[in-house]
Design an enzyme around this catalytic site. Structure first.
Site, PDB file in Angstrom:
ATOM      1  CB  THR A   1      -3.124  37.398  27.148  1.00  0.00           C
ATOM      2  OG1 THR A   1      -3.061  38.044  28.435  1.00  0.00           O
ATOM      3  CG2 THR A   1      -3.472  38.432  26.084  1.00  0.00           C
TER       4      THR A   1
ATOM      5  CE1 TYR B   1       1.643  44.030  34.007  1.00  0.00           C
ATOM      6  CE2 TYR B   1      -0.315  45.293  34.604  1.00  0.00           C
ATOM      7  CZ  TYR B   1       0.489  44.703  33.639  1.00  0.00           C
ATOM      8  OH  TYR B   1       0.153  44.805  32.304  1.00  0.00           O
ATOM      9  N   GLY B   2       1.448  47.333  38.852  1.00  0.00           N
ATOM     10  CA  GLY B   2       0.990  48.720  38.719  1.00  0.00           C
ATOM     11  C   GLY B   2       2.142  49.712  38.722  1.00  0.00           C
TER      12      GLY B   2
ATOM     13  CB  VAL C   1      -6.230  41.667  26.204  1.00  0.00           C
ATOM     14  CG1 VAL C   1      -6.166  40.748  24.997  1.00  0.00           C
ATOM     15  CG2 VAL C   1      -6.444  43.117  25.762  1.00  0.00           C
TER      16      VAL C   1
END
Length: 275
Positions: free
Chosen positions: A231, A192-193, A229
């Site tokens: 989610t 992801y990074g 966030v």
């Protein structure tokens, strides 16, 4: 005068939906909620309509090139282009996911980097003068960058890296992840990074290119971090609500006419961050 239009990818839930909601209230023009699944997209559109908001819906799956070109043709024909593009669609494997890292690397970069690049390839030529392009990236990308070997850091931060070179680096990361050699190659252990390192760098490359090729058009391109966030993707322990996560992307989308900065930057909490 033609109607202005804003397009938000992956916006049937989470931060994307919160961005659409905010734009419906603040943007002087049509706002498009997009989703790969038509039913989910229309349900999201209806939920906003029940709050008195009037988004429009268009099917868009960034992993499907045909879907991208169909959408691009639609916006070109109906609006003569696009005024605001927010590339929000993205994926992340959860920390506890047992999917092997090579698979995570390939799947994550396929969506977050390569598919978003496809969006930009087909939509950047449609961005009108005074347009705004916002790529939703992450602070995890800058953390990943700092864990790369110095030679890689230097290339990602350089002013002369080309899109072709960047694509080659992203492909190299995936290939080395597949063979289990990525850490030996100087890459961090985060798919992801690295996908977000690539997206932020791509934003900077496009900003430089537009400044050269369309210097009078005043188009601003930026990458941003919405923050951590709550989610489906980030979990329910995150400190920010989707509405709070939408603040920075919406701020960049609504930079006033004539603004010259930020441009080609990485922005979080409405502030330019070091890269």
């Amino acid at each position: 005068m033609s109607t202005k239009v804003a397009v938000v990818t992956g916006s049937n839930k989470g931060i994307g939906l919160a961005i659409v909601r905010a734009l419906c209230k603040q943007y002087q023009g049509d706002v498009y909620l997009t989703a790969r699944d038509v039913t989910r997209g229309q349900e999201a559109e209806n939920s906003l309509a029940s709050d008195g908001l009037k988004p429009k819906f268009h099917q868009l799956d960034i992993n499907d090139l045909n879907s991208i070109t169909t959408a691009a043709a639609y916006f070109k024909e109906k609006y003569g282009g696009v005024d605001v593009l927010i590339n929000n669609a993205g994926i992340a494997f959860k920390g506890a996911d047992t999917t092997p890292f090579p698979v995570q690397a390939e799947v994550t970069l396929k969506t977050n980097f390569f598919a978003t690049r496809d969006m930009l390839t087909h939509f950047l030529p449609l961005i009108k003068a005074g347009g705004r392009v916002v790529n939703v990236s992450s602070f995890v990308g800058s953390r990943a960058l700092n864990k790369c070997k110095p030679a890689l850091q230097q290339r990602f931060r350089s002013e002369d890296i080309t899109e072709e070179e960047l694509v080659g680096l992203m492909e190299q990361f995936v290939e080395q992840a597949k063979s289990g050699e990525h850490e030996k190659g100087g890459w961090p252990d985060t798919a992801y990074g690295m996908s977000k390192t690539g997206l932020t760098t791509l934003s900077m490359i496009h900003a430089r290119r537009l400044s050269k090729e369309r210097p009078k058009d005043g188009i601003l391109v930026n990458a941003c971090c919405p923050g951590w966030v709550r989610t489906d993707m980030a979990g329910d322990k995150a400190p920010k609500s989707p509405e709070e996560g939408a603040i920075t992307p919406v701020y960049l989308a609504l930079l006033p006419a004539g603004a010259t900065d930020p441009h080609g930057k990485f922005v979080s909490d409405k502030e330019v961050q070091p890269w």
